[in-house]
Design a protein around this motif. Structure first.
Motif, short mmCIF file in Angstrom:
data_model
loop_
_atom_site.label_atom_id
_atom_site.label_comp_id
_atom_site.label_asym_id
_atom_site.label_seq_id
_atom_site.Cartn_x
_atom_site.Cartn_y
_atom_site.Cartn_z
N TYR A 44 -96.89 -42.14 -62.44
CA TYR A 44 -97.42 -43.25 -63.23
C TYR A 44 -97.56 -42.84 -64.70
CZ TYR A 44 -100.42 -47.16 -64.59
OH TYR A 44 -100.97 -48.26 -65.21
N ASN A 45 -98.04 -41.63 -64.94
CA ASN A 45 -98.17 -41.14 -66.32
C ASN A 45 -96.80 -41.02 -66.99
OD1 ASN A 45 -100.95 -41.07 -66.36
ND2 ASN A 45 -101.05 -38.96 -65.64
N ALA A 46 -95.79 -40.58 -66.24
CA ALA A 46 -94.43 -40.49 -66.78
C ALA A 46 -93.90 -41.87 -67.12
CB ALA A 46 -93.51 -39.78 -65.78
N LYS A 48 -95.70 -44.46 -68.03
CA LYS A 48 -96.36 -44.89 -69.27
C LYS A 48 -95.73 -44.21 -70.49
CE LYS A 48 -100.50 -44.02 -67.54
NZ LYS A 48 -101.98 -43.88 -67.45
N ARG A 49 -95.43 -42.92 -70.38
CA ARG A 49 -94.80 -42.21 -71.51
C ARG A 49 -93.40 -42.76 -71.79
NH1 ARG A 49 -97.54 -37.91 -69.17
NH2 ARG A 49 -95.73 -37.28 -67.93
N GLN A 50 -92.67 -43.10 -70.73
CA GLN A 50 -91.30 -43.62 -70.89
C GLN A 50 -91.28 -44.91 -71.71
OE1 GLN A 50 -89.48 -44.49 -67.09
NE2 GLN A 50 -87.81 -45.62 -68.01
N GLU A 52 -93.73 -45.86 -73.92
CA GLU A 52 -94.56 -45.80 -75.13
C GLU A 52 -93.76 -46.28 -76.33
OE1 GLU A 52 -97.26 -42.65 -77.66
OE2 GLU A 52 -96.32 -42.02 -75.79
N LYS A 54 -92.34 -49.12 -76.69
CA LYS A 54 -91.30 -50.08 -76.33
C LYS A 54 -91.93 -51.42 -75.97
CE LYS A 54 -88.17 -46.48 -74.86
NZ LYS A 54 -87.57 -45.79 -73.74
N TYR A 59 -92.35 -52.76 -69.89
CA TYR A 59 -93.32 -51.87 -69.26
C TYR A 59 -94.02 -52.56 -68.10
CZ TYR A 59 -97.77 -49.55 -68.45
OH TYR A 59 -98.85 -48.96 -67.85
N LYS A 63 -94.14 -51.29 -64.37
CA LYS A 63 -95.45 -51.00 -63.79
C LYS A 63 -95.64 -51.79 -62.51
CE LYS A 63 -99.34 -52.60 -65.51
NZ LYS A 63 -100.57 -52.83 -66.31
#
Length: 79
Positions: A44-46, A48-50, A52, A54, A59, A63
């Motif tokens: 999930y953190n990856a 969110k970073r992917q 960021e 955009k 997203y 998600k």
């Protein structure tokens, strides 16, 4: 379910409220599964970073797919 949102803050703030026992009373399960499972939390953190910086719509689609997948896991269904 009620959504409280303030897009003027950095980062934007969003809070979802649900009534215990209502049809939406399952969001807490996502929190618990993420707290209990390092692999899901890292994924999930990856995600969110992917996304960021955009488009928020893209997203939200990704998600939603992540959480739909999470709902099929034994960890989620045990709760």
């Amino acid at each position: 379910m009620s959504l409280l949102q303030d897009d003027s803050t950095t980062p934007p703030l969003g809070v979802q409220l649900t009534v215990i026992g209502s049809e939406y009373d399952f969001f807490w399960k996502f929190r618990d599964v993420l707290l209990q499972n390092d692999s899901f939390r890292m994924e999930y953190n990856a995600l969110k970073r992917q996304f960021e910086g955009k488009a928020m719509d893209a997203y939200r689609v990704a998600k939603n797919e992540f959480f739909q997948k999470l709902m099929t896991t034994p960890e989620f269904n045990k709760l």
